[in-house]
Design a protein around this motif. Structure first.
Motif, PDB file in Angstrom:
ATOM      1  N   ALA A 106       0.838  -1.208   0.000  1.00  0.00           N
ATOM      2  CA  ALA A 106       0.000   0.000   0.000  1.00  0.00           C
ATOM      3  C   ALA A 106       0.872   1.255   0.000  1.00  0.00           C
ATOM      4  CB  ALA A 106      -0.932  -0.008   1.198  1.00  0.00           C
ATOM      5  N   ALA A 107       2.005   1.190   0.684  1.00  0.00           N
ATOM      6  CA  ALA A 107       2.920   2.336   0.717  1.00  0.00           C
ATOM      7  C   ALA A 107       3.466   2.636  -0.676  1.00  0.00           C
ATOM      8  CB  ALA A 107       4.059   2.070   1.689  1.00  0.00           C
ATOM      9  N   SER A 108       3.645   1.605  -1.504  1.00  0.00           N
ATOM     10  CA  SER A 108       4.106   1.831  -2.875  1.00  0.00           C
ATOM     11  C   SER A 108       3.056   2.591  -3.684  1.00  0.00           C
ATOM     12  CB  SER A 108       4.414   0.492  -3.558  1.00  0.00           C
ATOM     13  OG  SER A 108       5.587  -0.088  -3.018  1.00  0.00           O
ATOM     14  N   PHE A 109       1.786   2.229  -3.475  1.00  0.00           N
ATOM     15  CA  PHE A 109       0.696   2.963  -4.130  1.00  0.00           C
ATOM     16  C   PHE A 109       0.735   4.427  -3.690  1.00  0.00           C
ATOM     17  CE2 PHE A 109      -3.379   4.970  -4.174  1.00  0.00           C
ATOM     18  CZ  PHE A 109      -4.083   4.454  -5.247  1.00  0.00           C
ATOM     19  N   ARG A 110       0.809   4.632  -2.380  1.00  0.00           N
ATOM     20  CA  ARG A 110       0.751   6.004  -1.852  1.00  0.00           C
ATOM     21  C   ARG A 110       1.942   6.836  -2.325  1.00  0.00           C
ATOM     22  NH1 ARG A 110      -0.312   7.794   4.453  1.00  0.00           N
ATOM     23  NH2 ARG A 110       0.500   9.918   4.277  1.00  0.00           N
ATOM     24  N   ALA A 153       2.168  -3.406  -9.497  1.00  0.00           N
ATOM     25  CA  ALA A 153       0.758  -3.080  -9.747  1.00  0.00           C
ATOM     26  C   ALA A 153       0.313  -1.890  -8.909  1.00  0.00           C
ATOM     27  CB  ALA A 153      -0.116  -4.291  -9.451  1.00  0.00           C
ATOM     28  N   ALA A 154       0.776  -1.834  -7.662  1.00  0.00           N
ATOM     29  CA  ALA A 154       0.407  -0.731  -6.780  1.00  0.00           C
ATOM     30  C   ALA A 154       0.962   0.594  -7.283  1.00  0.00           C
ATOM     31  CB  ALA A 154       0.902  -1.013  -5.361  1.00  0.00           C
ATOM     32  N   GLU A 155       2.205   0.580  -7.707  1.00  0.00           N
ATOM     33  CA  GLU A 155       2.812   1.800  -8.235  1.00  0.00           C
ATOM     34  C   GLU A 155       2.093   2.274  -9.495  1.00  0.00           C
ATOM     35  OE1 GLU A 155       6.859   0.739  -8.825  1.00  0.00           O
ATOM     36  OE2 GLU A 155       7.273   0.505  -6.679  1.00  0.00           O
ATOM     37  N   THR A 156       1.780   1.330 -10.374  1.00  0.00           N
ATOM     38  CA  THR A 156       1.090   1.674 -11.624  1.00  0.00           C
ATOM     39  C   THR A 156      -0.291   2.242 -11.342  1.00  0.00           C
ATOM     40  OG1 THR A 156       2.280  -0.045 -12.844  1.00  0.00           O
ATOM     41  CG2 THR A 156       0.215   0.755 -13.805  1.00  0.00           C
ATOM     42  N   ARG A 157      -1.018   1.600 -10.444  1.00  0.00           N
ATOM     43  CA  ARG A 157      -2.370   2.050 -10.098  1.00  0.00           C
ATOM     44  C   ARG A 157      -2.332   3.415  -9.416  1.00  0.00           C
ATOM     45  NH1 ARG A 157      -8.055   1.305 -10.750  1.00  0.00           N
ATOM     46  NH2 ARG A 157      -9.089   1.295  -8.726  1.00  0.00           N
ATOM     47  N   GLY A 158      -1.411   3.592  -8.481  1.00  0.00           N
ATOM     48  CA  GLY A 158      -1.300   4.869  -7.780  1.00  0.00           C
ATOM     49  C   GLY A 158      -0.986   6.011  -8.714  1.00  0.00           C
ATOM     50  N   LYS A 159      -0.049   5.771  -9.627  1.00  0.00           N
ATOM     51  CA  LYS A 159       0.321   6.804 -10.594  1.00  0.00           C
ATOM     52  C   LYS A 159      -0.825   7.129 -11.519  1.00  0.00           C
ATOM     53  CE  LYS A 159       3.817   7.849 -14.110  1.00  0.00           C
ATOM     54  NZ  LYS A 159       5.053   7.372 -14.796  1.00  0.00           N
ATOM     55  N   ALA A 160      -1.514   6.104 -12.006  1.00  0.00           N
ATOM     56  CA  ALA A 160      -2.603   6.308 -12.959  1.00  0.00           C
ATOM     57  C   ALA A 160      -3.769   7.074 -12.330  1.00  0.00           C
ATOM     58  CB  ALA A 160      -3.095   4.959 -13.483  1.00  0.00           C
ATOM     59  N   LEU A 161      -4.135   6.718 -11.117  1.00  0.00           N
ATOM     60  CA  LEU A 161      -5.253   7.401 -10.471  1.00  0.00           C
ATOM     61  C   LEU A 161      -4.906   8.846 -10.135  1.00  0.00           C
ATOM     62  CD1 LEU A 161      -6.803   4.705  -8.095  1.00  0.00           C
ATOM     63  CD2 LEU A 161      -7.642   5.501 -10.300  1.00  0.00           C
ATOM     64  N   ALA A 214       3.602   6.515  -5.102  1.00  0.00           N
ATOM     65  CA  ALA A 214       3.376   6.863  -6.509  1.00  0.00           C
ATOM     66  C   ALA A 214       2.311   7.932  -6.638  1.00  0.00           C
ATOM     67  CB  ALA A 214       2.977   5.607  -7.288  1.00  0.00           C
ATOM     68  N   TRP A 215       1.252   7.818  -5.842  1.00  0.00           N
ATOM     69  CA  TRP A 215       0.177   8.821  -5.840  1.00  0.00           C
ATOM     70  C   TRP A 215       0.732  10.198  -5.474  1.00  0.00           C
ATOM     71  CZ3 TRP A 215      -5.309   9.253  -6.235  1.00  0.00           C
ATOM     72  CH2 TRP A 215      -5.867  10.391  -5.631  1.00  0.00           C
ATOM     73  N   GLU A 216       1.500  10.260  -4.389  1.00  0.00           N
ATOM     74  CA  GLU A 216       2.016  11.542  -3.903  1.00  0.00           C
ATOM     75  C   GLU A 216       3.047  12.140  -4.852  1.00  0.00           C
ATOM     76  OE1 GLU A 216       1.459  11.327   0.906  1.00  0.00           O
ATOM     77  OE2 GLU A 216       3.175  10.261   0.057  1.00  0.00           O
ATOM     78  N   ALA A 217       3.822  11.282  -5.520  1.00  0.00           N
ATOM     79  CA  ALA A 217       4.808  11.794  -6.470  1.00  0.00           C
ATOM     80  C   ALA A 217       4.124  12.430  -7.672  1.00  0.00           C
ATOM     81  CB  ALA A 217       5.721  10.659  -6.933  1.00  0.00           C
ATOM     82  N   GLU A 218       3.018  11.833  -8.092  1.00  0.00           N
ATOM     83  CA  GLU A 218       2.278  12.331  -9.251  1.00  0.00           C
ATOM     84  C   GLU A 218       1.367  13.496  -8.894  1.00  0.00           C
ATOM     85  OE1 GLU A 218       1.452  12.049 -13.374  1.00  0.00           O
ATOM     86  OE2 GLU A 218       2.861  10.862 -12.178  1.00  0.00           O
ATOM     87  N   HIS A 219       0.958  13.531  -7.633  1.00  0.00           N
ATOM     88  CA  HIS A 219      -0.044  14.504  -7.198  1.00  0.00           C
ATOM     89  C   HIS A 219       0.394  15.130  -5.856  1.00  0.00           C
ATOM     90  CE1 HIS A 219      -3.874  16.417  -7.237  1.00  0.00           C
ATOM     91  NE2 HIS A 219      -4.452  15.653  -6.334  1.00  0.00           N
ATOM     92  N   PRO A 220       1.546  15.845  -5.862  1.00  0.00           N
ATOM     93  CA  PRO A 220       2.131  16.357  -4.605  1.00  0.00           C
ATOM     94  C   PRO A 220       1.266  17.372  -3.871  1.00  0.00           C
ATOM     95  CG  PRO A 220       3.232  17.308  -6.514  1.00  0.00           C
ATOM     96  CD  PRO A 220       2.351  16.211  -7.037  1.00  0.00           C
ATOM     97  N   ASP A 221       0.339  18.005  -4.571  1.00  0.00           N
ATOM     98  CA  ASP A 221      -0.504  19.008  -3.922  1.00  0.00           C
ATOM     99  C   ASP A 221      -1.802  18.417  -3.393  1.00  0.00           C
ATOM    100  OD1 ASP A 221       1.334  21.051  -4.479  1.00  0.00           O
ATOM    101  OD2 ASP A 221       0.496  21.340  -6.475  1.00  0.00           O
TER     102      ASP A 221
END
Length: 218
Positions: free
Chosen positions: A23-27, A204-212, A29-36
């Motif tokens: 889950a941390a890998s998803f998060r 998969a988590a990184e890919t999903r986090g980045k995509a969302l 990736a999410w935060e890197a793509e969407h830092p704000d």
């Protein structure tokens, strides 16, 4: 700014928990793509919420405008958790398998946010279509055709509660398996498969986090 609701439910810290680690890998990736963006985090393992009790359950079947003071007080935590769920643009849940099903702390959270006619059992719920990602780690192998297939009550339960029969979320499951292989001598021959499963789960988590995150940043 998009909001991610991140829920962990493992009783173990990240270094000993595959569900937390993936889950941390998803998060990340999410935060890197969407830092704000905003991340609302609930650690049900270290800070569990109380199980649903009668007064709060009964208050869920009464229109809030008609709540008595006692019902309003009893419903306060349910309202907080449900509103938090509704405000989120995406949901991330770590759901390890414990004794063939989800942790009781995660079940407690679900019991609070399942509000009939609001988040579920309505023509269109207040959370319908929201993307949700569930990291459903498990110590053994419970996939189709395996000897333990009939013992799997994590995906079978969460698919119903989170999916179209319940909240109506757009759910994707990430399932790292055989997580006990390295610590259980009887599973020594499965260590390589376990490592492969975990690596694929992180990917998969990184890919999903980045995509969302990219979807909400566009």
């Amino acid at each position: 700014m998009a909001t991610l609701l991140h829920i962990d439910s493992s009783v173990y810290p990240r270094e000993a928990s595959v569900s937390r680690d993936v889950a941390a890998s998803f998060r990340k990736a999410w935060e890197a793509e969407h830092p704000d963006g905003t991340v609302v985090y609930r650690d049900l393992g270290s800070d569990p919420i109380p199980h649903l009790e009668g007064p709060a359950a009964a208050a869920g079947f009464v229109d809030p405008s008609e709540h008595t003071p006692e019902q309003a007080a009893a419903f306060r935590l349910r309202e907080e958790l449900t509103s938090e769920f509704e405000r989120a643009d995406a949901v991330l849940i770590g759901a390890p398998m414990y004794n063939y099903t989800i942790p009781s702390t995660l079940k407690a959270w679900l019991d609070h946010v399942i509000v009939m006619g609001r988040t579920t059992a309505a023509p269109t719920t207040t959370v319908a279509g929201k993307p949700a990602t569930v990291v459903a780690s498990r110590g053994g192998g419970y996939g189709p055709g395996t000897p333990r297939e009939s013992f799997e009550f994590v995906l079978t339960y969460l698919e119903k509660v989170l999916g179209k029969e319940g909240f109506g979320l757009d759910v994707e499951f990430i399932v790292p398996e055989l997580t006990l292989a390295e610590s259980n001598p009887a599973m020594a021959g499965l260590v390589d498969l376990a490592k492969t499963s975990r690596a694929k789960a992180h990917e998969a988590a990184e890919t999903r986090g980045k995509a969302l995150a990219a979807r909400f940043s566009a």
